[in-house]
Write a protein that holds these residues in place. Structure first.
Motif, PDB file in Angstrom:
ATOM      1  N   ARG A 174      33.423  60.399 -20.352  1.00 58.19           N
ATOM      2  CA  ARG A 174      32.985  59.762 -19.091  1.00 58.19           C
ATOM      3  C   ARG A 174      32.342  58.412 -19.348  1.00 58.19           C
ATOM      4  O   ARG A 174      32.553  57.459 -18.588  1.00 58.19           O
ATOM      5  N   GLU A 202      40.338  64.780 -16.793  1.00 55.49           N
ATOM      6  CA  GLU A 202      39.615  63.517 -16.632  1.00 55.49           C
ATOM      7  C   GLU A 202      40.089  62.389 -17.549  1.00 55.49           C
ATOM      8  O   GLU A 202      39.830  61.219 -17.267  1.00 55.49           O
ATOM      9  N   THR A 233      38.930  70.552 -18.191  1.00 50.74           N
ATOM     10  CA  THR A 233      38.241  69.391 -17.612  1.00 50.74           C
ATOM     11  C   THR A 233      38.588  68.098 -18.363  1.00 50.74           C
ATOM     12  O   THR A 233      38.857  67.065 -17.742  1.00 50.74           O
ATOM     13  N   LEU A 278      32.989  65.740 -23.376  1.00 48.63           N
ATOM     14  CA  LEU A 278      33.238  65.349 -21.993  1.00 48.63           C
ATOM     15  C   LEU A 278      32.322  64.190 -21.582  1.00 48.63           C
ATOM     16  O   LEU A 278      32.757  63.227 -20.934  1.00 48.63           O
ATOM     17  N   ALA A 279      31.067  64.249 -21.996  1.00 48.55           N
ATOM     18  CA  ALA A 279      30.125  63.170 -21.667  1.00 48.55           C
ATOM     19  C   ALA A 279      30.577  61.857 -22.320  1.00 48.55           C
ATOM     20  O   ALA A 279      30.500  60.781 -21.705  1.00 48.55           O
ATOM     21  N   ARG A 318      27.144  59.770 -27.607  1.00 47.63           N
ATOM     22  CA  ARG A 318      26.741  59.663 -26.207  1.00 47.63           C
ATOM     23  C   ARG A 318      25.325  59.139 -26.021  1.00 47.63           C
ATOM     24  O   ARG A 318      24.964  58.694 -24.934  1.00 47.63           O
ATOM     25  N   LYS A 367      35.146  55.913 -20.022  1.00 45.93           N
ATOM     26  CA  LYS A 367      35.879  55.547 -18.810  1.00 45.93           C
ATOM     27  C   LYS A 367      35.084  54.562 -17.955  1.00 45.93           C
ATOM     28  O   LYS A 367      35.624  53.608 -17.413  1.00 45.93           O
ATOM     29  N   LYS A 368      33.794  54.808 -17.872  1.00 43.77           N
ATOM     30  CA  LYS A 368      32.924  53.930 -17.081  1.00 43.77           C
ATOM     31  C   LYS A 368      32.980  52.493 -17.595  1.00 43.77           C
ATOM     32  O   LYS A 368      32.889  51.538 -16.830  1.00 43.77           O
TER      33      LYS A 368
END
Ligand code: F6R
Length: 366
Positions: A118, A141, A137, A114-115, A89, A121-122
């Motif tokens: 994300r 997601e 979560t 989780l980070a 990350r 996905k971005k």
């Protein structure tokens, strides 16, 4: 609630034949030459477009990624980067719409994982979550979720969830290979038969737990422990060493067998214990020669080997045999003795096995 076992960890170790069945069998119908990956939306065309795969997770879950890398690269020839989420990350990794990201998490709540999800996905990457906690979560997601049906894992140290994650990784990697035409129907059927046989084979390892307990008590006062192997065995060594550190508080290092002589072999002395992992037939002789090197420097050696490879008894002090299977599936079997060994060392040293010091079951802060 512990079902007659002394600890949740032992109960969960013994639940593994059931967990493996629940995670695998509904997805492998015997009347179709197909894997039914409920929850995965990727089409054949989507899979053909994938140019790289990231497998990102923390701790034990991340070792699923190491196994996945070996399997996917060897058969499907797609580059795979297996990485821990706390590193991924913060280093601006290269991601695009043709990247497949697989995140692996028992709790589905691990902050770094989780980070990473994300971020992926971005960037437009497609994210599959291999998740145990339903509705968590990460499960919500991720673009797609492949659930591991391990059920609630109470012991802090992961056992059955990891076995279920390996099953999910076997399924996804075989699915990718099939869509890319890298394995034939005959090869698929052979793998499916072997997958169906895994729960029984785990049972035969569980039946050896009294013997493994004796070995654990015998070696519980070892000063330092190395877990060594090559290829898939090396991936499995990571989990063996982590289990010993976290519940038995013994200093344990996983090491690629061929890398020992580039430094860490200097640590080997009388009283060192080396766990030699030998489930890769084609690398057997190579690892045996590394085992001879540590023996010559005073280490005791506990080998985990495939049934029938009895010649290892000439070199190792102790041997635990695991049943033979397709090379693709050795990791799940080979890991079971490591779990039992770490468990009984921790018990023998009088530690609180289910709640090791300094650790939490779910790491929701970085
Ligand atoms: C080790 C262990 C941890 C977890 C890690 C990730 O036994 O349990 O290393 O594997 O904290 O947790 P999840 O899978 O919940 O993301």
């Amino acid at each position: 609630e512990k079902g007659g076992y002394d600890h949740f960890m032992l109960k969960e170790i013994f639940e593994q034949p059931r967990v493996v069945k629940d995670t695998l069998l509904p997805r492998l119908p015997l009347d179709q030459d197909e894997i039914l990956l409920d929850g995965i939306s990727l089409s054949k065309e989507d899979i053909e477009k994938i140019n790289q795969i990231y497998i990102v997770a923390c701790g034990t879950a991340s070792y699923t990624g190491l196994v996945g890398k070996y399997l996917v690269e060897r058969i499907s020839r797609i580059p795979v980067i297996s990485e821990i989420a706390s590193e991924f990350r913060y280093r601006d990794p290269i991601l695009d719409e043709n990247t497949l990201m697989i995140v692996v998490s028992q709790s589905g709540e691990t902050a770094d994982t989780l980070a990473a999800l994300r971020m992926a996905k971005k960037s437009g990457a497609h994210v599959i979550g291999i998740v145990n906690a339903v509705g968590s979560t990460i499960a919500r997601e991720a673009d797609d979720v492949l659930y591991t049906w391990a059920g609630p894992e109470i012991a802090v140290a992961s056992t059955k969830a990891y076995s279920a994650q390996l099953c999910a990784m076997y399924l996804i990697s075989i699915k990718i290979a099939m869509e890319l035409g890298k394995i034939s129907v005959e090869e698929f059927r052979e793998l499916r038969d072997e997958l169906y046989a895994i729960p029984k084979k785990i049972e035969t390892i569980l039946e050896q737990s009294d013997k493994i307990k004796e070995l654990a008590y015998k070696y519980k006062d070892s000063k330092n422990v190395f877990y060594i192997g090559r290829g898939l065995d090396f991936a499995v060594s990571m989990e063996g060493a982590l289990k010993l550190k976290e519940i038995a508080y013994l200093h344990a290092e996983p090491y690629a067998a061929g890398e020992l002589k580039h430094g860490p072999i200097a640590l080997i002395e009388d009283g060192s214990l080396v766990v030699g992992l030998l489930a890769q037939e084609e690398l057997f002789d190579k690892t045996v020669s590394n085992i001879k090197e540590v023996k010559a420097r005073g280490a005791k050696v506990l080998a985990i080997a495939l049934e029938g490879n009895t010649e290892i008894e000439k070199t190792a002090d102790e041997v635990i045999y695991v049943p033979r299977t397709h090379w693709y599936l050795t990791s799940i079997l080979e890991n079971i003795p490591q779990q039992i060994f770490a468990y009984y060392i921790a018990v023998g040293l009088g530690h609180d096995v289910d709640k090791p010091r300094n650790l939490a079951k779910s790491v929701t802060v970085e």
